[in-house]
Design a protein around this motif. Structure first.
Motif, PDB file in Angstrom:
ATOM      1  N   ILE B 114       0.820  -1.186   0.074  1.00 51.59           N
ATOM      2  CA  ILE B 114      -0.039  -0.098   0.072  1.00 51.59           C
ATOM      3  C   ILE B 114       0.836   1.335  -0.142  1.00 51.59           C
ATOM      4  CG2 ILE B 114      -1.656   1.255   1.429  1.00 51.59           C
ATOM      5  CD1 ILE B 114      -2.586  -1.365   2.366  1.00 51.59           C
ATOM      6  N   SER B 115       1.979   1.075   0.702  1.00 48.75           N
ATOM      7  CA  SER B 115       2.544   2.492   0.945  1.00 48.75           C
ATOM      8  C   SER B 115       3.447   2.757  -0.264  1.00 48.75           C
ATOM      9  CB  SER B 115       3.679   2.347   2.014  1.00 48.75           C
ATOM     10  OG  SER B 115       3.052   2.550   3.387  1.00 48.75           O
ATOM     11  N   LEU B 116       4.197   1.653  -0.790  1.00 45.64           N
ATOM     12  CA  LEU B 116       5.002   1.576  -1.773  1.00 45.64           C
ATOM     13  C   LEU B 116       4.054   2.236  -3.209  1.00 45.64           C
ATOM     14  CD1 LEU B 116       7.664  -1.294  -2.169  1.00 45.64           C
ATOM     15  CD2 LEU B 116       7.935   1.048  -1.810  1.00 45.64           C
ATOM     16  N   SER B 117       2.771   1.654  -3.123  1.00 46.19           N
ATOM     17  CA  SER B 117       1.907   2.077  -4.480  1.00 46.19           C
ATOM     18  C   SER B 117       1.664   3.583  -4.320  1.00 46.19           C
ATOM     19  CB  SER B 117       0.669   1.373  -4.448  1.00 46.19           C
ATOM     20  OG  SER B 117       0.897  -0.112  -4.281  1.00 46.19           O
ATOM     21  N   VAL B 119       3.641   6.059  -2.800  1.00 46.50           N
ATOM     22  CA  VAL B 119       4.667   6.906  -2.870  1.00 46.50           C
ATOM     23  C   VAL B 119       4.843   6.929  -4.464  1.00 46.50           C
ATOM     24  CG1 VAL B 119       7.185   6.972  -2.633  1.00 46.50           C
ATOM     25  CG2 VAL B 119       5.739   6.291  -0.803  1.00 46.50           C
ATOM     26  N   LEU B 120       4.669   5.999  -5.035  1.00 45.57           N
ATOM     27  CA  LEU B 120       4.732   5.654  -6.682  1.00 45.57           C
ATOM     28  C   LEU B 120       4.023   6.504  -7.464  1.00 45.57           C
ATOM     29  CD1 LEU B 120       6.805   4.346  -8.967  1.00 45.57           C
ATOM     30  CD2 LEU B 120       5.040   2.631  -8.903  1.00 45.57           C
ATOM     31  N   PHE B 121       2.603   6.287  -7.264  1.00 43.78           N
ATOM     32  CA  PHE B 121       1.687   7.114  -7.819  1.00 43.78           C
ATOM     33  C   PHE B 121       1.559   8.369  -7.603  1.00 43.78           C
ATOM     34  CE2 PHE B 121       0.845   2.624  -9.189  1.00 43.78           C
ATOM     35  CZ  PHE B 121       0.639   3.043 -10.275  1.00 43.78           C
ATOM     36  N   LEU B 122       1.689   8.790  -6.371  1.00 45.73           N
ATOM     37  CA  LEU B 122       1.422  10.140  -5.866  1.00 45.73           C
ATOM     38  C   LEU B 122       2.542  10.887  -6.282  1.00 45.73           C
ATOM     39  CD1 LEU B 122      -0.181  10.086  -2.244  1.00 45.73           C
ATOM     40  CD2 LEU B 122      -1.444  10.063  -4.241  1.00 45.73           C
ATOM     41  N   GLY B 123       3.808  10.367  -6.165  1.00 46.39           N
ATOM     42  CA  GLY B 123       5.229  10.990  -6.620  1.00 46.39           C
ATOM     43  C   GLY B 123       4.919  11.261  -8.086  1.00 46.39           C
ATOM     44  N   VAL B 124       4.696  10.288  -8.828  1.00 45.17           N
ATOM     45  CA  VAL B 124       4.539  10.728 -10.356  1.00 45.17           C
ATOM     46  C   VAL B 124       3.454  11.648 -10.754  1.00 45.17           C
ATOM     47  CG1 VAL B 124       3.923   9.558 -12.619  1.00 45.17           C
ATOM     48  CG2 VAL B 124       5.449   8.555 -11.142  1.00 45.17           C
ATOM     49  N   VAL B 125       2.335  11.384 -10.110  1.00 46.57           N
ATOM     50  CA  VAL B 125       1.205  12.490 -10.462  1.00 46.57           C
ATOM     51  C   VAL B 125       1.475  13.658 -10.086  1.00 46.57           C
ATOM     52  CG1 VAL B 125      -1.126  12.715 -10.485  1.00 46.57           C
ATOM     53  CG2 VAL B 125      -0.446  10.562 -10.752  1.00 46.57           C
ATOM     54  N   ALA B 188      -7.578   0.430  -7.381  1.00 46.56           N
ATOM     55  CA  ALA B 188      -8.581   0.880  -6.547  1.00 46.56           C
ATOM     56  C   ALA B 188      -8.591  -0.343  -5.458  1.00 46.56           C
ATOM     57  CB  ALA B 188     -10.017   0.787  -7.221  1.00 46.56           C
ATOM     58  N   ALA B 189      -8.414  -1.586  -5.752  1.00 45.78           N
ATOM     59  CA  ALA B 189      -8.393  -2.647  -4.876  1.00 45.78           C
ATOM     60  C   ALA B 189      -7.052  -2.642  -3.972  1.00 45.78           C
ATOM     61  CB  ALA B 189      -8.302  -3.887  -5.474  1.00 45.78           C
ATOM     62  N   ILE B 190      -6.099  -2.009  -4.504  1.00 43.81           N
ATOM     63  CA  ILE B 190      -4.736  -2.011  -3.641  1.00 43.81           C
ATOM     64  C   ILE B 190      -4.898  -0.954  -2.773  1.00 43.81           C
ATOM     65  CG2 ILE B 190      -2.377  -2.030  -3.739  1.00 43.81           C
ATOM     66  CD1 ILE B 190      -2.323  -3.627  -5.928  1.00 43.81           C
ATOM     67  N   MET B 191      -5.204   0.387  -3.416  1.00 45.41           N
ATOM     68  CA  MET B 191      -5.066   1.364  -2.763  1.00 45.41           C
ATOM     69  C   MET B 191      -5.970   2.200  -1.839  1.00 45.41           C
ATOM     70  SD  MET B 191      -2.390   2.964  -5.497  1.00 45.41           S
ATOM     71  CE  MET B 191      -2.088   4.727  -4.693  1.00 45.41           C
ATOM     72  N   GLY B 192      -7.228   1.631  -2.375  1.00 46.78           N
ATOM     73  CA  GLY B 192      -8.546   2.568  -1.711  1.00 46.78           C
ATOM     74  C   GLY B 192      -8.787   3.623  -2.291  1.00 46.78           C
TER      75      GLY B 192
END
Lengths: 254, 306
Positions: B114-117, B119-125, B188-192
Motif C-alpha cells: 500500500i505504502s509503495l503504491s 509513494v510511486l503514484f502520488l510522486g509521479v502524478v 482501486a483494490a490495492i490503494m482504496g
C-alpha cells in the motif's frame, strides 16, 4: 447496585471465626464486558475474602494475593524488520501458536517477594513465565528475542499489564482490586485466577470467567460481515449509493 | 465523544472522523477529485489498520461518486458506452488487485504494498501536475500564449478492435480503454482510491476524449469499480467498516459543498498547483515513514482475521 456484591463479604467478615477453615472466596462486579458502540475500555472490580486467614494478623505471616487474568489464546505472527534498499520491510515471519490476547497480573506487592522464582515459572505466573510455542524451528536466542518483542508489543498496546501494588486490603480479610480492559481488548472468554499466598506458599486459589463480547449493533454488524460477507458488501454499496443520492438531492435544493 | 468501530475494532473520536471527512471533502469539492488518495493515508495515520482503511474508503467513494455523477448526467456529460468499456477493464482489474492484495497479506507485506503504491503514484502524478501548472502560471506571468497541446493518442487509433464512442467524439481501439480501466481497477483494490487522478489524464492524453465528458464518465465508472472493490474486500478480507464509511461520508458531503464554493475563487492553474503540493506532501510523508528508522524493529499481528 455494585455494593450488593459486598454483602456476602461483609457477612463473612462479621461471622464468628470459630468455624472450620473457610476457603478463599472471590467475586467480580460483573462477569461480562459488553463491547457496544460507546465502548472505550472498562474496569471490573474484583472482591475477595481470605476466609479465616487474616491479613496483617499479629500472630501470622502476612498474606499475599496474586490475581492473573488470562485472555483467549490466538496464534500470532511476528516479523523482524530489515532494511532492503533503504526501505524497512518485514522479513520471514515466525508464528507463535498460543499467545494470550490479554494478560494481566495484579498483586499487593512485588511478585518476586511473594513467591519463589521457581514456583512462579512452574505455575506460569507473570508474562515473563508464559510458555510460547513457535511453529517454525528457530534457535533459542531468536526465540527469546522474538518473545521479548511480542511481550513488549502487547505491553505497549495495553494488553499485557503488571500492577504490583493494585490489590488492597481494606479490612483484615477482605481484599479488592480492579481489572482494566482497554478499548482494543480482544473478544472471548477470560480466565481469572486468584491465588492466596503466605510465606511464599500457595494456600488456596479460586477461578472465575469473564466473557468479553460485542453486543447490540456492534455484534450484528460484525457477525453480518463475517458470516454473510457478500450481502454485507452488497448492503454497504447500496447504503453508500443511497447516501450519495440523498446528499446530492439535499444540496441541490439549497 | 468516542465511538467503537465494529470492523476496525478500535475506539476512535467521532469528531476526528467527521473532521477528516469534512477536510478531505472540502479539498475534493474544491479540486473536483475523489479524495481517496488523501483519505486512505490519513486514516492509516490515525491508527486505522491499512486493510480496513482501503476497504472502507472504497465504500465511501461509491457514495461521493454517485452524488458527483448526477450533476454531470443531467447535463448529458456522461459517455455511457465509454464508461461501460472502462468498467469491464476496471472490474477485471479490481479482481486482479484483490488477488495481489490477499496474497501479500498472507506474506505480511500488504502494508508495504500500500505504502509503495502510494509513494510511486502520488510522486509521479504530483510531480507532473506541479510541472504542468508551474509552467502554465509562468507563461501567464510572461504573457505568452499557451501552445496548443499536441494530442498523444495515436496509439488508440492504430490498434485493432475499433469502436465508435459518439459522446466522446472518438473512433478508437478498445484495447487501451480496457487497459486503462484494468490499471485503475487494480489500483482501486490495492490503494482504496477511485483512481480519478490517473483516469482523467489518461482519458485526455491517451484516449483523446472530449474534455466535456471526461469528469462525468470517470465518475460513472468509478462508482462501479469501487462498488466491486467494496464487495471484493467485504468477502475476501472482511475489512469494510460501514460505521466508519458513514461517518466519513457525513463529514465529506458537507465539506464538499464548501470546497466547491471556495474552488470558484481560485484559477485553474492555481488550483492544480495547490493540489500538486498536497499530493506531494502525502507522498513525502509516506516515503519518509518507509525509510525512517522505525520505533519498533518488529511487526506483530494476531491471525484472527486471516
Amino acid at each position: 447496585m455494585r455494593w450488593l456484591t459486598l454483602i456476602p463479604f461483609l457477612l463473612m467478615a462479621f461471622s464468628p471465626s470459630t468455624m472450620a477453615q473457610e476457603p478463599l472466596a472471590t467475586d467480580l462486579s460483573e462477569d461480562a464486558v459488553a463491547i457496544t458502540s460507546d465502548f472505550n475500555g472498562k474496569d471490573l472490580l474484583l472482591f475477595g475474602s481470605t476466609g479465616d486467614r487474616r491479613f496483617g494478623a499479629e500472630s501470622a505471616e502476612p498474606l499475599d494475593v496474586v490475581i492473573v487474568v488470562h485472555g483467549p489464546e490466538v496464534p500470532m505472527k511476528i516479523w523482524r524488520k530489515e532494511r532492503v534498499a533503504g526501505v524497512w520491510v518485514n522479513s520471514q515471519p515466525v508464528t507463535f501458536e498460543n499467545v494470550p490476547g490479554y494478560y494481566a497480573v495484579a498483586t499487593n506487592r512485588a511478585l518476586s517477594d511473594i513467591a519463589a522464582e521457581d514456583y512462579l515459572r512452574r505455575e506460569n505466573i507473570g508474562a515473563d513465565n508464559l510458555v510460547l510455542v513457535s511453529v517454525e524451528d528457530v534457535s533459542l536466542d531468536e526465540k527469546t528475542e522474538l518473545r521479548e518483542a511480542i511481550l513488549g508489543n502487547r505491553g505497549e498496546a495495553g494488553l499485557y499489564q503488571l500492577h504490583e501494588d493494585a490489590v488492597s486490603f481494606p479490612d483484615g480479610r477482605l481484599f479488592r482490586s480492579s481489572i482494566h480492559f482497554p478499548s482494543n481488548v480482544p473478544v472471548g472468554d477470560y480466565r481469572v485466577i486468584v491465588r492466596l499466598f503466605q510465606n511464599g506458599m500457595e494456600l488456596d486459589r479460586s477461578y472465575s470467567v469473564v466473557t468479553v463480547g460485542k453486543q447490540g449493533l456492534e455484534q450484528q454488524i460484525f457477525s453480518l460481515a463475517q458470516d454473510y460477507s457478500f450481502f454485507y458488501g452488497l448492503g454497504s454499496v447500496i447504503i453508500a449509493m443511497l447516501a450519495g443520492w440523498l446528499a446530492s438531492v439535499a444540496f441541490r435544493r439549497n | 465523544m468516542q465511538i467503537y468501530l465494529p470492523i476496525a475494532e478500535l475506539s476512535i473520536n467521532v469528531f476526528l472522523i467527521l473532521g477528516l471527512g469534512a477536510g478531505v471533502g472540502f479539498l475534493s469539492g474544491m479540486f473536483g477529485v475523489g479524495g481517496g488518495f488523501l483519505m486512505t493515508p490519513l486514516l492509516i495515520f490515525s491508527g486505522v489498520p491499512p486493510a480496513v482503511a482501503v476497504g472502507t474508503e472504497a465504500n465511501q467513494i461509491v457514495a461521493s461518486s454517485v452524488s458527483g455523477v448526477l450533476a454531470h448526467w443531467k447535463r448529458g456529460n456522461v459517455d455511457f458506452k465509454m464508461g461501460f468499456m472502462l468498467l469491464n477493464g476496471g472490474v477485471l482489474g479490481s479482481v486482479f488487485g484483490m488477488f495481489v492484495f490477499k496474497y501479500l497479506r498472507t506474506l505480511g507485506q500488504v502494508d508495504l504494498l500500500i505504502s509503495l503504491s502510494y509513494v510511486l503514484f502520488l510522486g509521479v502524478v504530483g510531480s507532473l501536475m506541479l510541472w504542468e501548472s508551474g509552467q502554465a502560471l509562468w507563461r501567464k506571468k510572461q504573457g505568452v500564449e499557451p501552445k496548443r497541446g499536441r494530442r498523444h493518442h495515436d496509439l488508440a487509433h492504430r490498434l485493432p478492435l475499433k469502436m465508435r464512442f459518439r459522446k466522446s467524439r472518438l473512433y478508437i481501439s478498445v484495447i487501451p480503454v480496457l487497459g486503462i480501466g484494468f490499471l485503475v481497477g487494480t489500483l482501486a483494490a490495492i490503494m482504496g482510491v477511485g483512481g480519478g487522478f490517473i483516469m482523467v489524464p489518461a482519458m485526455i492524453y491517451i484516449l483523446g476524449m472530449a474534455t466535456s465528458v471526461v469528469i462525468g464518465t470517470s465518475l460513472f465508472q468509478i462508482i462501479f469499480v469501487t462498488a466491486s472493490v467494496t464487495i471484493l474486500h467485504a468477502t475476501n478480507t472482511q475489512t469494510v467498516d460501514i460505521v466508519l464509511a458513514l461517518l466519513l461520508l457525513a463529514g465529506g458531503v458537507i465539506g464538499a459543498q464548501f470546497g466547491a464554493r471556495a474552488g470558484l475563487k481560485l484559477k485553474g492553474e492555481q488550483l492544480r498547483a495547490l493540489l500538486a503540493l498536497i499530493v506531494l506532501a502525502v507522498c513525502v510523508k509516506l516515503g519518509y515513514d518507509l525509510v525512517a528508522t522505525p520505533d519498533s524493529f518488529y511487526t506483530v499481528s494476531a491471525l484472527v482475521h486471516l
